[in-house]
Motif scaffolding. Structure first.
Motif, PDB file in Angstrom:
ATOM      1  N   ALA A  55      -1.752   9.895 -12.699  1.00 57.46           N
ATOM      2  CA  ALA A  55      -0.723   9.937 -13.217  1.00 57.46           C
ATOM      3  C   ALA A  55       0.257  10.007 -13.633  1.00 57.46           C
ATOM      4  O   ALA A  55       0.714  10.850 -13.065  1.00 57.46           O
ATOM      5  N   ASN A  56       1.183   9.062 -13.425  1.00 56.82           N
ATOM      6  CA  ASN A  56       2.072   9.145 -14.118  1.00 56.82           C
ATOM      7  C   ASN A  56       2.916   9.285 -15.538  1.00 56.82           C
ATOM      8  O   ASN A  56       1.677   8.970 -16.291  1.00 56.82           O
ATOM      9  N   PRO A  57       3.853   9.184 -16.579  1.00 57.22           N
ATOM     10  CA  PRO A  57       4.363  10.198 -17.560  1.00 57.22           C
ATOM     11  C   PRO A  57       3.673   8.115 -18.331  1.00 57.22           C
ATOM     12  O   PRO A  57       3.271   9.019 -19.296  1.00 57.22           O
ATOM     13  N   ASN A  58       3.847   7.275 -17.227  1.00 58.15           N
ATOM     14  CA  ASN A  58       3.561   6.015 -18.193  1.00 58.15           C
ATOM     15  C   ASN A  58       2.635   4.603 -17.827  1.00 58.15           C
ATOM     16  O   ASN A  58       2.444   3.815 -18.517  1.00 58.15           O
ATOM     17  N   ASN A  59       2.317   5.155 -16.191  1.00 62.36           N
ATOM     18  CA  ASN A  59       0.961   4.729 -15.751  1.00 62.36           C
ATOM     19  C   ASN A  59      -0.032   5.315 -14.944  1.00 62.36           C
ATOM     20  O   ASN A  59       0.007   6.154 -14.576  1.00 62.36           O
ATOM     21  N   PHE A  60      -0.429   4.464 -14.604  1.00 63.19           N
ATOM     22  CA  PHE A  60      -1.024   5.000 -13.082  1.00 63.19           C
ATOM     23  C   PHE A  60      -1.364   3.684 -11.384  1.00 63.19           C
ATOM     24  O   PHE A  60      -0.659   3.089 -12.037  1.00 63.19           O
ATOM     25  N   GLN A  61      -0.843   5.013 -10.854  1.00 65.76           N
ATOM     26  CA  GLN A  61      -0.414   4.831  -9.424  1.00 65.76           C
ATOM     27  C   GLN A  61      -1.086   4.685  -8.128  1.00 65.76           C
ATOM     28  O   GLN A  61      -1.632   6.276  -8.570  1.00 65.76           O
ATOM     29  N   PRO A  62      -1.573   4.155  -7.502  1.00 66.18           N
ATOM     30  CA  PRO A  62      -2.631   4.662  -6.672  1.00 66.18           C
ATOM     31  C   PRO A  62      -1.866   5.699  -5.862  1.00 66.18           C
ATOM     32  O   PRO A  62      -0.812   5.756  -5.238  1.00 66.18           O
ATOM     33  N   TYR A  63      -2.705   6.599  -5.126  1.00 70.33           N
ATOM     34  CA  TYR A  63      -1.951   8.029  -4.172  1.00 70.33           C
ATOM     35  C   TYR A  63      -3.356   8.566  -3.184  1.00 70.33           C
ATOM     36  O   TYR A  63      -3.526   8.390  -3.648  1.00 70.33           O
ATOM     37  N   ASP A  64      -2.355   8.493  -2.202  1.00 69.41           N
ATOM     38  CA  ASP A  64      -3.183   8.777  -0.881  1.00 69.41           C
ATOM     39  C   ASP A  64      -2.606  10.571  -1.046  1.00 69.41           C
ATOM     40  O   ASP A  64      -2.000  11.281  -0.926  1.00 69.41           O
ATOM     41  N   GLN A  65      -4.094  10.697  -0.967  1.00 65.35           N
ATOM     42  CA  GLN A  65      -4.299  12.843  -1.393  1.00 65.35           C
ATOM     43  C   GLN A  65      -4.142  13.303  -0.377  1.00 65.35           C
ATOM     44  O   GLN A  65      -3.580  14.239   0.152  1.00 65.35           O
ATOM     45  N   VAL A  66      -4.713  12.168   1.355  1.00 59.77           N
ATOM     46  CA  VAL A  66      -4.274  12.845   2.657  1.00 59.77           C
ATOM     47  C   VAL A  66      -2.601  13.329   2.919  1.00 59.77           C
ATOM     48  O   VAL A  66      -2.765  14.082   3.596  1.00 59.77           O
ATOM     49  N   ARG A  67      -1.416  12.424   2.871  1.00 58.33           N
ATOM     50  CA  ARG A  67       0.071  12.775   3.175  1.00 58.33           C
ATOM     51  C   ARG A  67       0.446  12.695   1.600  1.00 58.33           C
ATOM     52  O   ARG A  67       1.789  13.095   1.477  1.00 58.33           O
ATOM     53  N   ASP A  68      -0.492  12.753   0.421  1.00 56.08           N
ATOM     54  CA  ASP A  68       0.410  13.383  -0.510  1.00 56.08           C
ATOM     55  C   ASP A  68       1.544  12.587  -1.050  1.00 56.08           C
ATOM     56  O   ASP A  68       2.495  13.036  -1.119  1.00 56.08           O
ATOM     57  N   VAL A  69       1.154  11.328  -1.737  1.00 60.93           N
ATOM     58  CA  VAL A  69       2.233  10.089  -1.459  1.00 60.93           C
ATOM     59  C   VAL A  69       1.675   9.291  -2.641  1.00 60.93           C
ATOM     60  O   VAL A  69       0.127   8.846  -2.917  1.00 60.93           O
ATOM     61  N   LEU A  70       1.967   8.427  -3.283  1.00 63.47           N
ATOM     62  CA  LEU A  70       2.689   7.309  -4.603  1.00 63.47           C
ATOM     63  C   LEU A  70       2.738   6.476  -3.625  1.00 63.47           C
ATOM     64  O   LEU A  70       3.811   6.118  -3.339  1.00 63.47           O
ATOM     65  N   ILE A  71       1.515   5.490  -3.540  1.00 63.95           N
ATOM     66  CA  ILE A  71       2.100   3.967  -3.057  1.00 63.95           C
ATOM     67  C   ILE A  71       2.794   3.216  -3.599  1.00 63.95           C
ATOM     68  O   ILE A  71       2.014   2.922  -5.103  1.00 63.95           O
ATOM     69  N   GLY A  72       3.775   2.260  -3.398  1.00 60.97           N
ATOM     70  CA  GLY A  72       4.459   1.771  -4.375  1.00 60.97           C
ATOM     71  C   GLY A  72       5.556   1.965  -4.597  1.00 60.97           C
ATOM     72  O   GLY A  72       6.109   3.601  -4.471  1.00 60.97           O
TER      73      GLY A  72
END
Length: 275
Positions: A55-72
């Motif tokens: 969850a971003n402040p304004n939307n929902f973004q795919p997130y890789d739990q393994v590398r702790d990074v939001l995709i896009g």
């Protein structure tokens, strides 16, 4: 005798333990199960990642739990959590490390491992559904996406185009379905694509045309179905293409013509490839 019985029991139990462990790993996705009918051959190991919707402040973004990074692109995502979840479900239905996200203009596939867009920068799909379908149907490191003029094939691993590009002009398919079907009907690393004048085989390894090129003219087939027939009947090293006067085998890796002249029909050329 008791000693041998106990040893035999031990071996049997150890063997069972190995099979149970492998089955559990395949179920968890640690190692893919064998392709049906392929015996002992296993597909390449899938890159390890685990996606959820962050969850971003304004939307929902795919997130890789393994590398702790939001995709896009940072801060860009889906307005609704359910749409983000649909993108992740599409990813789970392919062996390719790819997921869709909003890029500010449209929905674009992203390579999960490099967190980079696949396709031309800023181009993608008008609907999240079409983007997810392209992800779901991606295979062999190939994916179809919009290039600004038509649909073309890109390699997921390095974003290389498979097909002809002249300056800023990308050649490809008028219909997305033809692009997707070309992936499914590829063989020996060959894909049929429009070259600006006709349909010809391209190497999915190098991205280059396989066949005659003369004074900037690419030789090929007038019909996509003919090109696919040639590709589907290619050998490991050779594929038939039109040379301007007849059909001739070409080396897939070096693009060298085999023989001095061609034959009258594609069927005759294909027969030449068979042992």
């Amino acid at each position: 005798m008791k000693f041998f019985k106990s040893q035999l029991t031990y071996v049997v139990l150890q063997t069972l333990l190995v099979f149970v462990t492998l089955a559990a790993q395949a179920q968890r996705g640690d190692r893919p199960a064998p392709y049906p009918g392929d015996g002992e051959r296993l597909p390449p190991a899938r890159p390890y990642y685990k996606l959820i919707c962050g969850a971003n402040p304004n939307n929902f973004q795919p997130y890789d739990q393994v590398r702790d990074v939001l995709i896009g692109k940072s801060g860009f995502g889906y307005a609704q959590s359910v749409d983000c979840q649909a993108a992740i479900i599409a990813t789970s239905q392919t062996q390719e490390p790819i997921v869709c996200n909003w890029n500010g203009n449209n929905f674009q596939p992203y390579n999960i491992m490099s967190n980079s867009g696949v396709g031309r920068n800023g181009y993608g799909f008008a609907s999240s559904f079409d983007c997810n379908e392209s992800v779901r149907l991606s295979e062999r490191n190939l994916l179809c996406t919009w290039n600004g003029s038509n649909w073309s094939l890109f390699k997921i691993s390095n974003n290389q185009t498979v097909g002809r590009v002249v300056g800023g002009t990308y050649y490809g398919y008028a219909a997305l379905a033809d692009c997707r079907e070309s992936i499914q009907q590829s063989r020996n690393g060959l894909i049929c694509s429009w070259n600006g004048s006709n349909w010809s085989p391209f190497s999915s390894n190098s991205g280059d045309h396989v066949g005659k090129i003369s004074n900037g003219e690419y030789f090929g087939f007038s019909q996509l179905t003919e090109c696919r027939q040639s590709v589907s009947n290619s050998s490991r090293h050779l594929v038939c293409n039109w040379n301007g006067a007849g059909f001739q085998p070409y080396n897939i890796r070096t693009n060298e013509a085999v023989g001095r002249i061609g034959v009258a029909t594609l069927t005759e050329c294909i027969q030449m490839l068979r042992p």
